[in-house]
Design an enzyme around this catalytic site. Structure first.
Site, mmCIF file in Angstrom:
data_model
loop_
_atom_site.group_PDB
_atom_site.id
_atom_site.type_symbol
_atom_site.label_atom_id
_atom_site.label_comp_id
_atom_site.label_asym_id
_atom_site.label_seq_id
_atom_site.Cartn_x
_atom_site.Cartn_y
_atom_site.Cartn_z
ATOM 1 C CG ASP A 45 -1.743 1.227 1.359
ATOM 2 O OD1 ASP A 45 -2.171 1.564 2.482
ATOM 3 O OD2 ASP A 45 -1.954 1.898 0.328
ATOM 4 C CB SER A 101 -2.282 15.645 -12.698
ATOM 5 O OG SER A 101 -2.741 15.545 -14.040
HETATM 6 C C1 LIG Z 1 -10.448 6.857 -0.046
HETATM 7 S S1 LIG Z 1 -9.231 5.698 0.226
HETATM 8 C C2 LIG Z 1 -10.135 4.202 0.177
HETATM 9 C C3 LIG Z 1 -9.196 3.038 0.135
HETATM 10 N N1 LIG Z 1 -9.890 1.743 0.157
HETATM 11 C C4 LIG Z 1 -10.163 1.121 -0.982
HETATM 12 O O1 LIG Z 1 -9.863 1.529 -2.088
HETATM 13 C C5 LIG Z 1 -10.827 -0.251 -0.815
HETATM 14 C C6 LIG Z 1 -9.749 -1.314 -0.899
HETATM 15 C C7 LIG Z 1 -10.391 -2.647 -0.632
HETATM 16 C C8 LIG Z 1 -10.490 -3.098 0.668
HETATM 17 C C9 LIG Z 1 -11.071 -4.342 0.923
HETATM 18 C C10 LIG Z 1 -11.545 -5.132 -0.130
HETATM 19 C C11 LIG Z 1 -11.469 -4.635 -1.434
HETATM 20 C C12 LIG Z 1 -10.891 -3.401 -1.680
HETATM 21 O O2 LIG Z 1 -11.742 -0.473 -1.897
HETATM 22 C C13 LIG Z 1 -12.827 0.326 -1.998
HETATM 23 O O3 LIG Z 1 -13.070 1.199 -1.194
HETATM 24 N N2 LIG Z 1 -13.604 0.080 -3.086
HETATM 25 C C14 LIG Z 1 -13.297 -1.023 -3.989
HETATM 26 C C15 LIG Z 1 -14.510 -1.759 -4.435
HETATM 27 C C16 LIG Z 1 -15.559 -0.791 -4.960
HETATM 28 N N3 LIG Z 1 -16.747 -1.516 -5.371
HETATM 29 C C17 LIG Z 1 -15.927 0.235 -3.895
HETATM 30 C C18 LIG Z 1 -14.709 0.979 -3.455
HETATM 31 C C19 LIG Z 1 -8.233 3.055 1.309
HETATM 32 O O4 LIG Z 1 -8.604 3.350 2.420
HETATM 33 N N4 LIG Z 1 -6.990 2.655 0.980
HETATM 34 C C20 LIG Z 1 -5.949 2.506 2.007
HETATM 35 C C21 LIG Z 1 -5.399 1.094 2.002
HETATM 36 C C22 LIG Z 1 -6.501 0.034 2.031
HETATM 37 C C23 LIG Z 1 -7.216 -0.014 3.384
HETATM 38 C C24 LIG Z 1 -8.220 -1.148 3.441
HETATM 39 C C25 LIG Z 1 -7.580 -2.485 3.140
HETATM 40 C C26 LIG Z 1 -6.855 -2.472 1.820
HETATM 41 C C27 LIG Z 1 -5.865 -1.319 1.745
HETATM 42 C C28 LIG Z 1 -4.825 3.498 1.713
HETATM 43 O O5 LIG Z 1 -4.238 3.234 0.469
HETATM 44 C C29 LIG Z 1 -5.329 4.921 1.650
HETATM 45 O O6 LIG Z 1 -5.600 5.305 2.971
HETATM 46 C C30 LIG Z 1 -5.900 6.623 3.166
HETATM 47 C C31 LIG Z 1 -6.105 7.492 2.111
HETATM 48 C C32 LIG Z 1 -6.410 8.824 2.408
HETATM 49 N N5 LIG Z 1 -6.509 9.257 3.667
HETATM 50 C C33 LIG Z 1 -6.326 8.417 4.707
HETATM 51 C C34 LIG Z 1 -6.008 7.079 4.474
#
Ligand SMILES: CSC[C@H](NC(=O)[C@H](Cc1ccccc1)OC(=O)N1CCC(N)CC1)C(=O)N[C@@H](CC1CCCCC1)[C@@H](O)COc1ccncc1
Length: 327
Positions: free
Chosen positions: A35, A199
């Site tokens: 990540d 960008s």
């Molecule tokens: C707006 S950051 C949203 C993002 N989490 C996602 O992208 C999740 C990933 C996921 C998780 C579980 C199963 C499938 C997909 O996926 C979805 O949210 N989606 C995918 C599926 C879709 N149908 C709906 C939307 C996120 O927190 N990432 C963080 C890492 C992430 C955390 C959860 C486990 C996997 C890794 C990270 O890099 C970014 O942290 C921050 C970003 C900005 N300020 C604070 C923190």
């Protein structure tokens, strides 16, 4: 010295990208989600309640001859999707793609939120953002890449993520054969602890480029491409069957529609995300969910996996810059 590890999509929607990581002596191999949007390396462990750990591979520090507990240390993290985890801290040898870091902080989860319990595709995360984002108290810990960088041939790593296919994370070298075009570098701003860049414009399909400054992060841990509402609305205006679906909290459209591509500026070049990558996943029947959605409420734009899949991305810590090359 260098390292090279394959990654693969976690499911048929490319929701996450998983890489096997060896921890401890003898090696305990865990499937982890790399990540670049966070800075903690944490794992499901023998300290995670067994009801929460069911279906996950765990790290057992007591079985590793090289593990050491970091006394008095703890960690706690909440992600952008409101998932969270917390626990205590060990150091141990962590090997990725054949490159070993000794004394790496391995954060052991004593608590994980429901999303992590249910998501059995990973047994934790490898944070690859900047060290300043690490949550360990009282003493912040370094990321695996930060610890490795001084021993790597070059202080760089690359992300090569692919739709429904294997890719790679390479450390200490840049395999330009993975790209079809030249690498364009842009400086990062390090204040928020992310791989953050600006960008200057975007284009939809073959349309003219529109000046619009986007402050975003290159984030392998985020599935989608999350941009300002004005850009997202302009894009789906070009998709005849698109509508905003409140229940899905995003734009959906008829799966049979041919989606326009989306291009974003990187310095004087552009990266083009083909429409096929923006047709993200079916939600029901022949309605599909878009891979480009709004970044509302996060306060920053996120170039997640949908964008990264179109490129070879170079994370250059040495020169504090990000490189993008069309694939
Ligand atoms: C707006 S950051 C949203 C993002 N989490 C996602 O992208 C999740 C990933 C996921 C998780 C579980 C199963 C499938 C997909 O996926 C979805 O949210 N989606 C995918 C599926 C879709 N149908 C709906 C939307 C996120 O927190 N990432 C963080 C890492 C992430 C955390 C959860 C486990 C996997 C890794 C990270 O890099 C970014 O942290 C921050 C970003 C900005 N300020 C604070 C923190």
């Amino acid at each position: 010295q260098t390292g090279s590890a394959p990654n693969h999509p976690s499911d048929s929607e490319d929701d996450e990208y998983i890489t096997n990581v060896s921890i401890g002596t003898p090696a305990q191999v865990l499937p982890l989600d790399f990540d670049t949007g966070s800075s903690d390396l944490w794992v499901f462990s023998s300290e995670t309640p067994s009801s929460s750990a069911r279906g996950h591979t765990i790290y057992t520090p007591s079985k590793s001859s090289t593990s050491k507990k970091v006394s008095g240390a703890s960690w706690s993290i909440t992600y952008g999707d409101n998932s969270s985890s917390s626990g205590d801290v060990y150091t141990d040898t962590v090997t990725i793609g054949g490159f070993s870091v000794t004394g790496q902080a391995v954060e052991s989860a004593t608590k994980v939120s429901t999303q992590f319990v249910q998501d059995t595709s990973n047994s934790g995360l490898v944070g690859l953002a900047l060290d300043s984002g690490n949550t360990v108290k009282p003493t912040k810990q370094k990321t695996w890449f930060s610890n490795a960088s001084s021993h790597l041939a070059q202080p760089v790593f690359t992300a090569d993520l692919n739709h429904q296919a294997d890719g790679s994370y390479n450390f200490g070298f840049i395999d330009t054969t993975l790209a079809s075009g030249p690498i364009t570098y842009v400086p990062i701003s390090t204040g928020n602890g992310f791989w953050e860049f600006t960008s200057a414009s975007y284009a939809i399909g073959g349309g003219s480029s529109k000046k619009h400054s986007t402050d975003g992060i290159a984030d392998t841990g985020t599935t989608l491409l999350l941009l300002d509402d004005t850009i997202v609305d302009a894009y789906y205006n070009q998709v005849e069957s698109a509508q905003y679906d409140d229940s899905q909290e995003g734009y959906t459209f008829d799966c049979s529609e041919d989606l326009p591509s989306f291009s974003f500026a990187v310095g004087s070049s552009t990266i083009t995300v083909p429409g096929s990558l923006i047709n993200f996943a079916p939600v029901d029947g022949n309605t599909c969910f878009g891979g480009l959605q709004s970044d509302d409420g996060i306060g920053i734009s996120i170039f997640g996996d949908v964008a990264i899949k179109a490129a070879l991305v170079v994370f250059d810590l040495g020169n504090k810059r990000l490189g993008w090359a069309q694939k």
